[in-house]
Structures are given as structure tokens and as C-alpha cells.
Design a protein around this motif. Structure first.
Motif, mmCIF file in Angstrom:
data_model
loop_
_atom_site.group_PDB
_atom_site.id
_atom_site.type_symbol
_atom_site.label_atom_id
_atom_site.label_comp_id
_atom_site.label_asym_id
_atom_site.label_seq_id
_atom_site.Cartn_x
_atom_site.Cartn_y
_atom_site.Cartn_z
ATOM 1 N N SER A 114 104.412 92.056 -29.999
ATOM 2 C CA SER A 114 103.605 92.350 -31.418
ATOM 3 C C SER A 114 104.582 93.159 -32.033
ATOM 4 C CB SER A 114 102.252 92.766 -31.320
ATOM 5 O OG SER A 114 101.630 91.967 -30.495
ATOM 6 N N VAL A 115 105.305 94.125 -31.648
ATOM 7 C CA VAL A 115 105.918 95.039 -32.489
ATOM 8 C C VAL A 115 107.289 94.359 -32.767
ATOM 9 C CG1 VAL A 115 107.253 97.283 -32.491
ATOM 10 C CG2 VAL A 115 104.947 97.047 -31.419
ATOM 11 N N ARG B 27 99.566 84.805 -34.282
ATOM 12 C CA ARG B 27 98.576 85.542 -34.931
ATOM 13 C C ARG B 27 99.438 86.027 -36.131
ATOM 14 N NH1 ARG B 27 97.069 85.467 -30.001
ATOM 15 N NH2 ARG B 27 94.923 85.696 -29.676
ATOM 16 N N ASN B 28 100.508 85.637 -36.380
ATOM 17 C CA ASN B 28 101.028 85.973 -37.776
ATOM 18 C C ASN B 28 101.379 84.517 -38.645
ATOM 19 O OD1 ASN B 28 102.075 88.937 -38.221
ATOM 20 N ND2 ASN B 28 102.412 88.315 -35.824
ATOM 21 N N ARG C 252 110.120 90.387 -38.968
ATOM 22 C CA ARG C 252 109.553 90.046 -40.323
ATOM 23 C C ARG C 252 110.214 90.861 -41.174
ATOM 24 N NH1 ARG C 252 104.318 91.227 -40.267
ATOM 25 N NH2 ARG C 252 103.781 89.025 -40.403
ATOM 26 N N GLN D 90 102.961 84.633 -28.084
ATOM 27 C CA GLN D 90 101.475 84.870 -28.513
ATOM 28 C C GLN D 90 101.313 85.684 -29.757
ATOM 29 O OE1 GLN D 90 98.464 84.513 -27.518
ATOM 30 N NE2 GLN D 90 99.045 83.608 -25.377
ATOM 31 N N GLU E 283 102.597 92.149 -24.203
ATOM 32 C CA GLU E 283 102.264 91.766 -25.492
ATOM 33 C C GLU E 283 102.327 92.693 -26.568
ATOM 34 O OE1 GLU E 283 99.296 88.701 -23.221
ATOM 35 O OE2 GLU E 283 98.380 90.148 -24.689
ATOM 36 N N PHE E 284 101.804 93.742 -26.370
ATOM 37 C CA PHE E 284 101.960 94.710 -27.598
ATOM 38 C C PHE E 284 103.413 94.928 -27.672
ATOM 39 C CE2 PHE E 284 102.277 99.074 -29.739
ATOM 40 C CZ PHE E 284 101.253 98.402 -30.735
ATOM 41 N N LEU F 242 97.116 100.195 -24.498
ATOM 42 C CA LEU F 242 97.581 98.790 -24.514
ATOM 43 C C LEU F 242 97.117 97.842 -23.439
ATOM 44 C CD1 LEU F 242 101.003 99.615 -25.347
ATOM 45 C CD2 LEU F 242 99.310 99.357 -27.026
ATOM 46 N N ALA G 213 106.754 92.026 -35.742
ATOM 47 C CA ALA G 213 106.325 92.606 -37.107
ATOM 48 C C ALA G 213 107.894 93.275 -37.534
ATOM 49 C CB ALA G 213 105.471 93.848 -36.907
#
Lengths: 323, 323
Positions: free
Chosen positions: A279-280, A22-23, A286, A18, A275-276, A270, A283
Motif C-alpha cells: 500500500s505504501v 483500492r486506489n 502516485r 491488492q 499488504e501494507f 499491520l 501511494a
């Protein structure tokens, strides 16, 4: 485009998938699984068996390990670092030094970069603990968890005879949070910091008072807390307790001179814990892809990251707009 | 020991000096000033005139520039970077790219490292804005300032005819903060986000209603806000408004999947704005001394820092205890 492999497709793996949507600078190129690949339906990425990992080495910039347990990751971490640059959320605090050493050796051996133990705790909370202490060395750090669902405690409830389903919420005690922020002299104990609320679906005819007693007296899990038990129907459980919310607060309170104090507070709320966390991981992925491209090798933690590497923005954009 | 020069000895310079006493790995080796050195009384460090800066080049690992205004720093930054590794709190947001370029050139020319625009905003708030956006790319960031004393607005009050002394507090509007956290559809305007409370000591016989009207109608400063004016005595001003508190909140709210949200909230409550800003400069100074020792050169910002460099702890300690 940063090409990502998702290693494991449980709640966390799906959270990562997910987050990648969003990235704009990242894409999922493969989902790796121990299960039969044809049994998974992804948002679009192909699925490959974990045993075929090596075939993806040249097509992946970073592999996000989403193993479901500490046991999974202890094996998955060094194994994946032999094939890819990696990120994981290893969270058995006491074993982190030994795990770091194992992943560091595997990554160096294979000329890869591997960042361990990210997410929100360990992860963002760890970062804020170090930040708070660095800017306020003369003080104390306190962490509260919740409101949120504790999976381990929910599982413990489900193992009780006569319990069909259960959900356990951990909640910080608001008065204690306020006392810590105000610098009041408050004793920080298991009971003063958190309470536990249990929602239980009992089997028809089960002895509810026996179940409640077993819960509140359960050593390690509940006996040291103020615990409430509420019996609900299976329908209520589905309708009202389907989410996996979590969160918490890290408070650093310190003195900047005699009689003058400052608070640094970091709070997460959260809607979905996996999901959070995903998300970490994304990031962080990356940052790892960029650091690896610059030639960094071996194991790292969130303490070795810069915000410039975590962000998709250029350094010029960051300076012009975010300072 | 990291040897620190404090460049400028106003509120911020004294805040830095206090902070250094709370960091066992750092020491103040000199305070530099434009004033007559014999006119300053430090906590113990020798005082030298700014013009004698060059004599301290080999005795200082990092110079913390504590110039009182953007004008001071615009000159002080490149000047100090010619002699030392430096840290500053340059906060004129619009001029940061040009200031970065000037400091970068001076630092590279002299083989130094210079970190600009640290403190809490710019500084910690900037870091948290980038962190929040990096982990929740699909969302919005909102910054509230206060409760705290705004020096510029207090000065504006003092320029009004008949005002002997004044203090202006900026306060976030609590309902708007809660609405942002809840994700409610709220219009974020100057007036909806912050209010301004003014405490004024009027000259004997001054026309208080005229003063109040001049305040609430003052363009840019107060006209766009809900502003309260309270007249107090000089004694009350001394007793109740002697501190320089400040703070604020950065909120990142974003979606992790359709219909599921997360909040990342970072809040500062500072008994003393200059002391806390000084504490951040000192932690940043540690990082700059270490990065410079590893050979980094040129200008940097807080986005280029790692927590490992900000902390006095070893990487092993950090992994074992803070993850």
C-alpha cells in the motif's frame, strides 16, 4: 489513470496488486516476472516476462519493484530505472548510499525518476524519525518493532534439525516502551527492548529439549533476547499462525524548554506486513508518476516527497478538508 | 544561519523563541510587537514595533507570525507577507481557503513565500491525516484531542458569575479510543469521544451548586459532554494547573485486503502546547527559508513540505542514517 507495472509477484507484488484495487486513480497494466508468465494468475492484469520489459516502456507511468530480497533489488533497481520511473523497498540500511548512487545514475541516464527504500521501515518510520527530530531537536528517538512475524528469524528456526515448521514473533517489551514515553532513565539494550516468541512444529520423535536449547542459544538471532519456545501441532500452525502481521512504534521525546517535554509517537499495527508495504509502494508510486511528469529526474527517497503528491486529492480539497 | 523574525510575543512567540535556541542553524534577529518595544524582555533579540517592520526586510529570511487569535492573523498574514517570507498557525478551519487566497496574493505581489496553518492541528495532525488516507485509502480517520487544556473553554468558565479562576481539561474517552483502534462498531458522538474536566476557584460565598449547574448545562461548551466540576483553592490552581499541556491522537484504520486491517496511529503528548506549536513553526520556518531561496513564491501549506526541507541534516546524512 496512473498506469502501474508490478515487477515481481511474490507476497509484496500481490500486496501491491491488492492496494491498486483500492486506489481509483491507478491501474495495474502488467505484472513482470522471472518465472514462466503462464504460471501466474493475477487479479486481471496481463503477465509478461522480465526480459520483455522494454516492450512496456510507453505503456507504464511507474514500475513498482517488488523483488523479494536485497540481492534481487540491487540488480532490479538500476535495471528497471533504465526502462521506467520506479519505486522500490530496498532495505539493507548499510548499503543505501551506494544503492542510491547506482539507481540515480541509471535513472538520469534514461531520463527517469526512481524512488528507493519506501515501505514502512525504511519508509514511514524513516519519515517520522526525521519529522520527530525536526520538531523536537533536543531529544532522542527510539524505535520498537513488533508485535510481528520476523521472516529471517522464522527461517533460522526452520533450519534446525528436527524442526518441520516454525514462526517467530518479535515483541516490544511493554515496560520499556512505557519508560521511554515517560522519559524514565531506562537502559536500552537488545534484551530490554524486545523479546522473541517462537512457535515450533517438531518432527515426530525429535528431541524437543535439544531444539529449544539450540534456539535460545543461537548467536545473533536469539542468545541476546529473552526467548520463549512453544511446541505446537502442524494444525495449530495453520489455524493460528497463517498471517504475516507486523508493526512497531517510533517515539521521539524531547524538551521544548527547561523541564518541559513533549512526545511524538507513531505506531503501526499491520494485519499483513506485505499488504501494507504494498500500500505504501502504491501511494509512493502516485507521487513518483506526478513528480516525473513535472520533469524530476534521478533518484529520490521518502524525504523528498510532499503529502500533496502522495494523496489522490487536489490541493484545494486538501486545504479545505484536511488542514 | 537562517535569520528569523518573531511577529508577536505572547505564549506562542515565547515558545518560538525557546525553540530557536534548540536549533543551531537558526537565530532570532528581531521580535516584532504591537506593544511598546521597551516593555518586552526577550532572551536577547532586539525588539521593534510592528510599524517598523519594513526596516527589517533585508535582515530576515523568514518571519514567524505568532498572533494570538484568528482575527490577528487574518490581518497579520497578508501584511507580513508583503515584507517577508512567512509562516503562521491560522486555525479557523472554515476560513482557510479564503485566508490562503489572501496570503497567496500578498506573497506573490511582493515576491515572497508564505506557509499558512502549521503547528500541530492544523499542522502535524493534518499531515498525518493525509498520510494515513494515502496509504490506507479504504478506511476511516478519527481524531481525538487531549488530555489537555482548552483555552476557550477555560475562558468560558471564567465568565461565569462567582468564578475567580478556572481551568478546563479535554480528555479522550479511553474505551472509545480502544474501540476505534480495534475496529469495533462504536458510535462516534460528541459525548462518546471526549469528556471535560473543570477545575474552578469560586469566590468566597458563591453558590457552588449554581456554578456547577451553569457549567454542565452551558450549550455548545459543556451540555453535550460528560463534564466534571471540581472546586479547588487558588493555591491548588497555581501549584497543580499552571502548565498548558495538550495533545491528541489521529488514528487511521483501513483494510489492505478482504478481512485484513491495518492501523496507523499518531499521538502527541505535549507538556506545553504553545512551546510545541512554536517548535513546529520553527521547523517549518527552516523549510520556508530554503524553498524561498530556491525561488518558490506564493502561499503553501504543510502538504507542500518535504522532510528534507524540514530537517537541518543534509540529504546524504538523512539517507545514510535515517532511512
Amino acid at each position: 489513470m496512473i498506469r502501474v507495472a508490478i515487477n515481481g509477484y511474490g507476497n509484496l507484488g500481490r500486496g501491491v496488486e491488492q492496494a491498486i484495487t483500492r486506489n481509483a486513480d491507478m491501474e495495474t497494466v502488467v505484472v513482470l516476472t522471472r518465472r514462466d508468465p503462464s504460471s501466474l494468475t493475477t487479479l486481471g492484469a496481463p503477465v509478461a516476462h522480465l526480459e520483455d520489459m522494454a516492450a512496456w516502456e510507453d505503456k507504464v507511468d511507474v514500475c513498482l519493484n517488488c523483488g523479494g530480497s536485497a540481492t534481487d533489488l540491487a540488480e532490479q533497481g538500476p535495471q528497471a530505472a533504465a526502462h521506467f520511473n520506479t519505486v522500490d523497498s530496498f532495505d539493507t540500511h548499510a548499503r543505501i548510499p551506494e544503492y542510491f548512487a547506482a539507481v540515480d545514475a541509471a535513472a538520469r541516464q534514461a531520463d527517469h525518476l526512481a524512488l528507493i527504500s519506501t515501505g514502512w521501515d525504511p519508509g514511514l518510520f524513516s519519515m517520522l524519525r526525521v519529522l520527530g527530530e525536526s520538531v523536537l531537536p533536543d531529544g532522542a528517538t527510539t524505535t520498537f518493532w513488533g508485535p510481528g512475524v520476523s521472516q529471517g528469524h522464522s527461517d533460522a528456526l526452520r533450519r534446525i534439525d528436527g524442526v518441520l515448521d516454525a514462526r517467530q514473533y518479535t515483541l516490544p517489551v511493554p515496560q520499556t516502551v512505557e519508560a521511554v514515553k515517560a522519559g524514565d532513565d531506562v537502559e536500552l539494550t537488545t534484551r530490554s527492548m524486545h523479546r522473541r516468541d517462537c512457535y515450533v512444529v517438531a518432527a515426530p520423535g525429535a528431541d524437543r529439549s535439544r531444539i529449544e536449547r539450540e534456539i535460545v542459544e543461537m548467536p545473533n538471532y536469539f542468545a541476546d533476547y529473552d526467548t520463549s519456545v512453544t511446541f505446537i501441532s502442524a494444525e495449530q500452525m495453520r489455524a493460528e499462525h497463517g498471517g504475516i502481521p507486523h508493526g512497531g512504534t517510533v517515539i521521539r521525546r524531547g524538551r521544548t524548554s527547561e523541564g518541559v517535554s513533549a512526545n511524538v509517537t507513531f505506531e503501526l499495527q499491520l494485519g499483513s506486513n506485505p499488504e501494507f508495504t504494498g500500500s505504501v509502494l502504491v501511494a509512493t508510486g502516485r507521487a513518483v508518476a506526478r513528480m516525473a511528469a513535472r520533469g524530476e529526474r534521478g533518484a529520490r527517497t521518502v524525504f523528498d516527497l510532499t503529502l500533496a503528491d502522495l494523496s489522490p486529492r487536489t490541493p484545494e480539497e486538501l486545504r479545505a478538508t484536511y488542514l
